[in-house]
Write an enzyme that holds these catalytic residues in place. Sequence first.
Site, PDB file in Angstrom:
ATOM      1  N   ASN A 179       0.926  -1.080   0.069  1.00  0.00           N
ATOM      2  CA  ASN A 179       0.775   0.496   0.046  1.00  0.00           C
ATOM      3  C   ASN A 179       0.354   1.193   0.114  1.00  0.00           C
ATOM      4  O   ASN A 179       0.397   2.179  -0.480  1.00  0.00           O
ATOM      5  CB  ASN A 179      -1.075  -0.035   1.126  1.00  0.00           C
ATOM      6  CG  ASN A 179      -2.132  -0.894   1.445  1.00  0.00           C
ATOM      7  OD1 ASN A 179      -2.000  -2.092   0.074  1.00  0.00           O
ATOM      8  ND2 ASN A 179      -2.385  -1.580   1.578  1.00  0.00           N
ATOM      9  N   THR A 236     -15.792  39.284 -31.248  1.00  0.00           N
ATOM     10  CA  THR A 236     -16.203  38.415 -30.255  1.00  0.00           C
ATOM     11  C   THR A 236     -17.971  37.379 -30.713  1.00  0.00           C
ATOM     12  O   THR A 236     -18.289  38.455 -31.608  1.00  0.00           O
ATOM     13  CB  THR A 236     -17.144  39.584 -29.183  1.00  0.00           C
ATOM     14  OG1 THR A 236     -17.322  39.992 -29.622  1.00  0.00           O
ATOM     15  CG2 THR A 236     -15.044  40.227 -28.330  1.00  0.00           C
ATOM     16  N   HIS A 237     -18.344  36.772 -29.482  1.00  0.00           N
ATOM     17  CA  HIS A 237     -19.931  36.209 -30.228  1.00  0.00           C
ATOM     18  C   HIS A 237     -19.521  35.437 -31.106  1.00  0.00           C
ATOM     19  O   HIS A 237     -20.163  34.929 -32.322  1.00  0.00           O
ATOM     20  CB  HIS A 237     -20.710  37.222 -30.638  1.00  0.00           C
ATOM     21  CG  HIS A 237     -20.540  37.896 -28.998  1.00  0.00           C
ATOM     22  ND1 HIS A 237     -22.216  37.212 -28.221  1.00  0.00           N
ATOM     23  CD2 HIS A 237     -20.357  39.069 -28.211  1.00  0.00           C
ATOM     24  CE1 HIS A 237     -22.121  38.171 -27.220  1.00  0.00           C
ATOM     25  NE2 HIS A 237     -20.935  39.169 -27.322  1.00  0.00           N
ATOM     26  N   SER A 258      -8.238  14.018 -49.036  1.00  0.00           N
ATOM     27  CA  SER A 258      -9.742  13.087 -48.476  1.00  0.00           C
ATOM     28  C   SER A 258      -8.986  12.076 -48.992  1.00  0.00           C
ATOM     29  O   SER A 258      -8.604  12.395 -50.594  1.00  0.00           O
ATOM     30  CB  SER A 258     -10.810  13.830 -48.831  1.00  0.00           C
ATOM     31  OG  SER A 258     -11.830  13.400 -49.567  1.00  0.00           O
ATOM     32  N   LYS A 284      -9.206  18.604 -51.133  1.00  0.00           N
ATOM     33  CA  LYS A 284      -8.753  18.515 -49.373  1.00  0.00           C
ATOM     34  C   LYS A 284      -7.691  18.686 -49.267  1.00  0.00           C
ATOM     35  O   LYS A 284      -7.248  18.163 -49.499  1.00  0.00           O
ATOM     36  CB  LYS A 284      -9.826  17.491 -49.236  1.00  0.00           C
ATOM     37  CG  LYS A 284     -11.289  17.697 -49.602  1.00  0.00           C
ATOM     38  CD  LYS A 284     -12.611  18.525 -48.479  1.00  0.00           C
ATOM     39  CE  LYS A 284     -12.890  17.550 -47.486  1.00  0.00           C
ATOM     40  NZ  LYS A 284     -13.366  18.388 -46.581  1.00  0.00           N
ATOM     41  N   ASN A 302      -6.938  18.434 -44.415  1.00  0.00           N
ATOM     42  CA  ASN A 302      -8.493  18.982 -44.127  1.00  0.00           C
ATOM     43  C   ASN A 302      -6.934  18.595 -42.883  1.00  0.00           C
ATOM     44  O   ASN A 302      -6.241  18.861 -42.785  1.00  0.00           O
ATOM     45  CB  ASN A 302      -9.029  17.713 -43.692  1.00  0.00           C
ATOM     46  CG  ASN A 302      -9.519  16.990 -44.176  1.00  0.00           C
ATOM     47  OD1 ASN A 302     -10.680  17.966 -45.089  1.00  0.00           O
ATOM     48  ND2 ASN A 302     -10.027  15.914 -45.445  1.00  0.00           N
ATOM     49  N   GLU A 359      -8.289  18.636 -35.311  1.00  0.00           N
ATOM     50  CA  GLU A 359      -9.958  17.803 -35.016  1.00  0.00           C
ATOM     51  C   GLU A 359      -9.385  16.448 -34.322  1.00  0.00           C
ATOM     52  O   GLU A 359     -10.328  16.752 -32.909  1.00  0.00           O
ATOM     53  CB  GLU A 359     -10.571  16.839 -36.501  1.00  0.00           C
ATOM     54  CG  GLU A 359     -10.867  19.110 -36.650  1.00  0.00           C
ATOM     55  CD  GLU A 359     -11.044  17.837 -38.794  1.00  0.00           C
ATOM     56  OE1 GLU A 359     -12.183  17.639 -38.988  1.00  0.00           O
ATOM     57  OE2 GLU A 359     -10.322  17.776 -39.613  1.00  0.00           O
ATOM     58  N   TYR A 365      -6.198   2.294   2.112  1.00  0.00           N
ATOM     59  CA  TYR A 365      -6.476   1.777   1.026  1.00  0.00           C
ATOM     60  C   TYR A 365      -7.459   0.603   0.994  1.00  0.00           C
ATOM     61  O   TYR A 365      -8.126  -0.039   1.581  1.00  0.00           O
ATOM     62  CB  TYR A 365      -5.447   0.641   0.761  1.00  0.00           C
ATOM     63  CG  TYR A 365      -5.412   0.050  -0.251  1.00  0.00           C
ATOM     64  CD1 TYR A 365      -4.492   0.769  -1.607  1.00  0.00           C
ATOM     65  CD2 TYR A 365      -4.988  -0.796  -0.969  1.00  0.00           C
ATOM     66  CE1 TYR A 365      -4.286   0.446  -3.377  1.00  0.00           C
ATOM     67  CE2 TYR A 365      -4.913  -1.717  -2.359  1.00  0.00           C
ATOM     68  CZ  TYR A 365      -4.565  -1.013  -3.159  1.00  0.00           C
ATOM     69  OH  TYR A 365      -4.991  -2.051  -3.943  1.00  0.00           O
ATOM     70  N   GLN A 402      -6.205   0.476  -6.828  1.00  0.00           N
ATOM     71  CA  GLN A 402      -5.370   0.284  -9.479  1.00  0.00           C
ATOM     72  C   GLN A 402      -6.133   1.120  -9.919  1.00  0.00           C
ATOM     73  O   GLN A 402      -4.844   0.886 -10.790  1.00  0.00           O
ATOM     74  CB  GLN A 402      -5.682  -1.666  -8.559  1.00  0.00           C
ATOM     75  CG  GLN A 402      -4.952  -1.887  -9.794  1.00  0.00           C
ATOM     76  CD  GLN A 402      -4.630  -3.314  -9.546  1.00  0.00           C
ATOM     77  OE1 GLN A 402      -4.492  -4.422  -8.512  1.00  0.00           O
ATOM     78  NE2 GLN A 402      -5.631  -4.314 -10.327  1.00  0.00           N
ATOM     79  N   LYS A 412      -4.590   3.791 -12.232  1.00  0.00           N
ATOM     80  CA  LYS A 412      -3.252   3.884 -13.391  1.00  0.00           C
ATOM     81  C   LYS A 412      -3.247   4.017 -14.115  1.00  0.00           C
ATOM     82  O   LYS A 412      -3.167   5.285 -15.084  1.00  0.00           O
ATOM     83  CB  LYS A 412      -2.310   2.735 -13.527  1.00  0.00           C
ATOM     84  CG  LYS A 412      -2.254   1.955 -11.452  1.00  0.00           C
ATOM     85  CD  LYS A 412      -1.055   2.316 -11.504  1.00  0.00           C
ATOM     86  CE  LYS A 412      -0.780   2.276  -9.681  1.00  0.00           C
ATOM     87  NZ  LYS A 412      -2.185   1.030  -9.076  1.00  0.00           N
TER      88      LYS A 412
HETATM   89  N1  ARG Z   1      -1.405  -3.628  -7.266  1.00  0.00           N
HETATM   90  C1  ARG Z   1      -1.957  -2.580  -6.307  1.00  0.00           C
HETATM   91  C2  ARG Z   1      -2.627  -1.754  -6.911  1.00  0.00           C
HETATM   92  O1  ARG Z   1      -2.102  -0.955  -7.675  1.00  0.00           O
HETATM   93  C3  ARG Z   1      -0.896  -2.615  -5.464  1.00  0.00           C
HETATM   94  C4  ARG Z   1      -1.273  -2.665  -3.952  1.00  0.00           C
HETATM   95  C5  ARG Z   1      -2.025  -3.586  -3.967  1.00  0.00           C
HETATM   96  N2  ARG Z   1      -2.164  -3.769  -2.288  1.00  0.00           N
HETATM   97  C6  ARG Z   1      -3.085  -4.541  -1.647  1.00  0.00           C
HETATM   98  N3  ARG Z   1      -3.211  -4.664  -0.412  1.00  0.00           N
HETATM   99  N4  ARG Z   1      -4.355  -5.419  -2.251  1.00  0.00           N
HETATM  100  O2  ARG Z   1      -3.354  -0.474  -5.852  1.00  0.00           O
END
Ligand code: ARG
Length: 467
Positions: free
Chosen positions: A117, A162-163, A284, A290, A292, A297, A324, A329, A332
């Site tokens: 953790n 403006t606008h 295009s 064209k 583009n 975009e 925690y 998780q 990420k």
């Molecule tokens: N893979 C977990 C995460 O990204 C790591 C921490 C997990 N801790 C646990 N007590 N299961 O959060």
Amino acid sequence: MSLAEQKETKMWGGRFTQDTAPLVEEYTVSVTYDRELYAEDIAGSKAHARMLAAQGILTPEEAQTLIGGLEAIGKEIENGAFVWRQDLEDVHMNIEHRLTELVGPVGQKLHTGRSRNDQVALDFRLFVHKRLLVWKTELKQLIRSFLDQAQKNRDVILPGYTHMQPAQPVALAHHLLAYCQMFSRDIDRVCDCARRVSVSPLGAAALAGTTYPLQPKSVADELGFQSTFANSMDAVSDRDFVLESLFVGSQIMAHLSRLCEEIIIWSNPSFGFIKLPDAFATGSSIMPQKKNPDVAELMRGKTGRVYGNLMALLTIMKGLPLAYNRDMQEDKEPFFDTDKTVSLSVTIMGQMVHALTFRPDAMHAALRKGYLNATELADYLVGKGIPFRQAHHITGNAVGYAEKCGKCLEDCSLEELRFFSELIDNDVFAVLAYETAVGRREVPGGTGPASVNAQIVHLQTWLKELD
Ligand code: ARG
């Protein structure tokens, strides 16, 4: 895998009497993406091992062995020899497992006084911090592209809107410098956010701290953190640092997206204010004529996914009790995706702005289409002693007349203009010139040449002083 084998490999397997269901393994695995954190995980573990030795919890030899093993793993990962195992769940357990394979039972001592953790929070903070500094460098480069173009196009004037309606003439440099202000605020936000990211959680362990006499400060110093955690429960459950970074990324994308919108409009032949470099446009498959603005975009579109990442994590975090929770998780992938998108977008935009060709003739032609010097006539009349509201009305009449004749205010003769006010004289034509309108707006931060110059100098100095 036999249960005996599972007990071996799963570091938490001691109390378990059943194999993990295959689908559960697939569902809970994070190593497929959190392996991105390997360098930070290894750096964190090395600092932890060194600190354990300094505190007499490990012998210096044990720490040396662990550090040597961790370095060897780093090399294995970099040269592609490392075998990532899904049954080992995440980056942390993959590396720790390999460490024990490499250095023997002493590998099992690395996790003393630590939990995944605080380990994952440490790794991710290091990673996010590193990426924020990259964003900062990329934003600086983008601002430099704008500054170069502003300097090269100092004398160009275009309609300000403006606008989305023609309003008053402005210097192109002034328009470009407005974006420099947005991106300089983004740099400010990146730096401010990075300071709060740079708090080491190591020593918080699972949630309550640890009974070992750890020295969180020495780990934090070794890893370049600015401070250490103040509360172990907060340290392992806080993801504000990710949320803030996702917001900073969203704000950057919002600015880029507005710029994209202008690039798309300006490159439309009806405006024709810019020529898109071929390298940043596509054609295009059916319409040969064209060209583009796909890059702009797409960038405008990618802003949506970056906002989505912020919304995802805000929603993930909103119902979590301390400390925690495995939900976390899920922090990420949103960040990795935002990071990749922001980083590429800022870099590409820097290159695109650098390569843009501006079209002063088209801008000048547009100036003659929207009565952008009407305010000048009103101000001129105020100068002759007419109250502004009245001057506004008189000018409105003059514009209506010119429009009916299909010409600009400056194309009217003195006699025609004097029909609306006897106070109008020959000196009015100098006032109606677009260059005069821009040139007279020297209020600090205005579009006048001296003010634009001051903005450029100020930004250049700010950039130079930025570390
Ligand atoms: N893979 C977990 C995460 O990204 C790591 C921490 C997990 N801790 C646990 N007590 N299961 O959060």
